[in-house]
Design an enzyme around this catalytic site. Structure first.
Site, PDB file in Angstrom:
ATOM      1  N   LYS A 112     -41.320  25.097  -7.713  1.00  0.00           N
ATOM      2  CA  LYS A 112     -42.470  23.994  -7.083  1.00  0.00           C
ATOM      3  C   LYS A 112     -43.046  23.386  -8.263  1.00  0.00           C
ATOM      4  O   LYS A 112     -43.529  22.036  -8.201  1.00  0.00           O
ATOM      5  CB  LYS A 112     -43.242  24.957  -6.500  1.00  0.00           C
ATOM      6  CG  LYS A 112     -42.663  25.230  -4.925  1.00  0.00           C
ATOM      7  CD  LYS A 112     -43.450  26.214  -4.262  1.00  0.00           C
ATOM      8  CE  LYS A 112     -42.730  26.645  -2.989  1.00  0.00           C
ATOM      9  NZ  LYS A 112     -43.285  28.025  -2.361  1.00  0.00           N
ATOM     10  N   LYS A 192     -29.303  22.897  -2.113  1.00  0.00           N
ATOM     11  CA  LYS A 192     -29.931  23.743  -0.571  1.00  0.00           C
ATOM     12  C   LYS A 192     -30.667  22.905   0.210  1.00  0.00           C
ATOM     13  O   LYS A 192     -31.378  22.056  -0.234  1.00  0.00           O
ATOM     14  CB  LYS A 192     -30.711  24.937  -1.486  1.00  0.00           C
ATOM     15  CG  LYS A 192     -31.366  25.962  -0.333  1.00  0.00           C
ATOM     16  CD  LYS A 192     -32.586  26.219  -0.617  1.00  0.00           C
ATOM     17  CE  LYS A 192     -33.621  26.500   0.575  1.00  0.00           C
ATOM     18  NZ  LYS A 192     -34.876  26.882   0.402  1.00  0.00           N
ATOM     19  N   LYS A 195     -36.978  21.641   3.514  1.00  0.00           N
ATOM     20  CA  LYS A 195     -37.777  20.495   4.110  1.00  0.00           C
ATOM     21  C   LYS A 195     -38.157  19.966   2.689  1.00  0.00           C
ATOM     22  O   LYS A 195     -38.482  18.803   2.739  1.00  0.00           O
ATOM     23  CB  LYS A 195     -39.056  21.241   4.457  1.00  0.00           C
ATOM     24  CG  LYS A 195     -38.638  21.911   6.095  1.00  0.00           C
ATOM     25  CD  LYS A 195     -39.975  22.886   6.260  1.00  0.00           C
ATOM     26  CE  LYS A 195     -39.410  23.888   7.155  1.00  0.00           C
ATOM     27  NZ  LYS A 195     -40.017  25.180   6.803  1.00  0.00           N
TER      28      LYS A 195
HETATM   29  P1  ADP Z   1     -37.708  25.245   3.695  1.00  0.00           P
HETATM   30  O1  ADP Z   1     -36.953  25.634   2.057  1.00  0.00           O
HETATM   31  O2  ADP Z   1     -37.091  24.217   4.162  1.00  0.00           O
HETATM   32  O3  ADP Z   1     -39.101  25.175   3.298  1.00  0.00           O
HETATM   33  P2  ADP Z   1     -38.551  27.889   4.551  1.00  0.00           P
HETATM   34  O4  ADP Z   1     -38.963  28.290   3.140  1.00  0.00           O
HETATM   35  O5  ADP Z   1     -39.783  27.634   5.369  1.00  0.00           O
HETATM   36  O6  ADP Z   1     -37.591  26.469   4.390  1.00  0.00           O
HETATM   37  O7  ADP Z   1     -37.510  28.891   5.061  1.00  0.00           O
HETATM   38  C1  ADP Z   1     -37.661  29.648   6.301  1.00  0.00           C
HETATM   39  C2  ADP Z   1     -36.483  30.379   6.228  1.00  0.00           C
HETATM   40  O8  ADP Z   1     -35.191  29.705   6.299  1.00  0.00           O
HETATM   41  C3  ADP Z   1     -36.455  31.496   5.265  1.00  0.00           C
HETATM   42  O9  ADP Z   1     -35.854  32.784   5.570  1.00  0.00           O
HETATM   43  C4  ADP Z   1     -35.336  30.631   4.097  1.00  0.00           C
HETATM   44  O10 ADP Z   1     -34.495  31.714   3.449  1.00  0.00           O
HETATM   45  C5  ADP Z   1     -34.534  29.973   5.170  1.00  0.00           C
HETATM   46  N1  ADP Z   1     -33.731  28.862   4.801  1.00  0.00           N
HETATM   47  C6  ADP Z   1     -34.243  27.832   4.630  1.00  0.00           C
HETATM   48  N2  ADP Z   1     -33.376  26.919   3.933  1.00  0.00           N
HETATM   49  C7  ADP Z   1     -32.271  27.602   3.989  1.00  0.00           C
HETATM   50  C8  ADP Z   1     -30.989  27.218   3.587  1.00  0.00           C
HETATM   51  N3  ADP Z   1     -30.741  26.121   2.976  1.00  0.00           N
HETATM   52  N4  ADP Z   1     -30.021  28.170   3.552  1.00  0.00           N
HETATM   53  C9  ADP Z   1     -30.257  29.336   4.288  1.00  0.00           C
HETATM   54  N5  ADP Z   1     -31.386  30.069   4.685  1.00  0.00           N
HETATM   55  C10 ADP Z   1     -32.460  29.042   4.533  1.00  0.00           C
END
Ligand code: ADP
Ligand code: TRP
Length: 323
Positions: A112, A192, A195
């Site tokens: 971050k 990956k 968001k």
């Molecule tokens: P983001 O990375 O989009 O902000 P979050 O951090 O809110 O998403 O993640 C919420 C859930 O979704 C977590 O359990 C995270 O591990 C899973 N997750 C997010 N992005 C991925 C991805 N690209 N592949 C697999 N799991 C994901």
């Protein structure tokens, strides 16, 4: 078995969230022996979203999406993280046993900061708050994507440290649940899907926006008639969404050639729309009934508080705080 997980309301849900995490929530809620807690991590999102009205509406939206995707409030507790004051209370207790070095090694903090976010204490202490989310309900399993594996290790380390300092097995050590095939869902640029990378395929975007995202998936310049590479995000996403009995046919289109990437993307778009069509319809109905979503969140926080309160009383006693 006690299960907990959460999603930050920092944006709209995407395929990575669904395939890595929420799909597991849906499977887990079906087993009667499981006691599931799925929350919207609004306190975590506060590290990046500075506008109250935006955070409030994104939080409600994630709760609506949980319900649209099929989480059943009769079987699982759905709540806002900020409705459970025991979370921040335990986070403070844990922070008193958290070595600075452990937080300094956090990948998520380093990522971050590298992306230009302001290095605040909230971002630095994020894993402590996450540990509190998990430990306060006594969870045994935590369904997440692979990006959260380090946070789960830290959670176990903090629980162990707290138990050792107070010389009692107060906090239960949780195990991660990570689906090997969807541990890291790629985004449209091959990194990956996240968001914060702006490379997502949203679950509930209007069809035209979805089409635009899918058509922007990066591919190489293999000519139409040649076999296509199985390495890029298009192949991985198709594999994740294609029903197993249809996969041999989809794979053949890649390996034998004769099919352009455009046609393969159209196939993926069709799968996304088919997979989420019922959820999109339910979501439209739920959006007209905000009162229902609010009532689900209120009932969910009561259930979570019932799980958290006795453990918090024990932790306060062990620490020597007001009872
Ligand atoms: P983001 O990375 O989009 O902000 P979050 O951090 O809110 O998403 O993640 C919420 C859930 O979704 C977590 O359990 C995270 O591990 C899973 N997750 C997010 N992005 C991925 C991805 N690209 N592949 C697999 N799991 C994901
Ligand atoms: N940190 C998780 C993420 O960024 C979200 C989250 C917060 C979480 N608290 C949690 C996930 C507790 C599982 C359990 O994706």
């Amino acid at each position: 078995m006690r299960i907990v997980s959460g999603v930050q309301p920092t944006g709209r849900l995407h395929l990575g969230n669904y395939l890595g995490a929420i799909r597991q929530f849906l499977d887990l809620q079906s087993a009667p022996a499981h006691d599931c807690f799925f929350f919207v991590a609004d306190l975590h999102a506060l590290t990046t979203i500075r506008d109250g009205a935006t955070l409030r509406s994104l939080t409600l939206e994630i709760a609506t999406d949980y319900l649209a995707l099929g989480l059943d409030p009769d079987r699982v507790a759905i709540y806002r993280q900020s409705s459970l004051p025991q979370v921040t209370e335990l986070a403070w207790m844990l922070s008193t046993v958290t070595p600075m070095g452990l937080l300094r090694r956090g990948h998520s903090y380093k990522d971050k900061i590298a992306r230009g976010l302001e290095p605040t204490h909230g971002l630095f202490a994020y894993p402590v708050l996450m540990a509190a989310d998990i430990l306060i309900v006594g969870a045994e399993r935590v369904p997440v994507g692979r990006d959260q594996a380090q946070h789960l290790e830290m959670t176990r380390d903090l629980a162990t440290a707290f138990n050792q300092v107070h010389d009692e097995p107060l906090l239960r050590l949780p195990e991660p649940m990570i689906l090997p095939d969807a541990a890291l869902v790629p985004g449209i640029d091959g990194r990956k899907m996240s968001k914060s990378h702006g490379n997502v395929i949203e679950l509930f975007a209007p069809e035209a926006d979805l089409r635009r995202s899918v058509m922007s998936i990066v591919t190489d310049s293999t000519p139409l008639e040649d076999p296509k590479s199985a390495r890029g995000p298009l192949y991985a996403l198709l594999k994740l969404l294609t029903p197993p009995e249809e996969w041999a046919e989809s794979r053949r289109l890649f390996t034998t050639g004769g099919q352009g990437y455009g046609a393969l993307k159209t196939r993926l778009l069709g799968l996304v729309l088919d997979t989420f069509r019922p959820a999109r319809q339910r979501r439209e109905e739920l959006l007209r009934d905000v009162g229902f979503v609010e009532s689900v969140l209120n009932a969910g926080s009561e259930r979570a508080a019932t799980a958290a309160a006795p453990l918090m009383a024990e932790c306060r006693r062990a620490c020597g705080l007001a009872g």
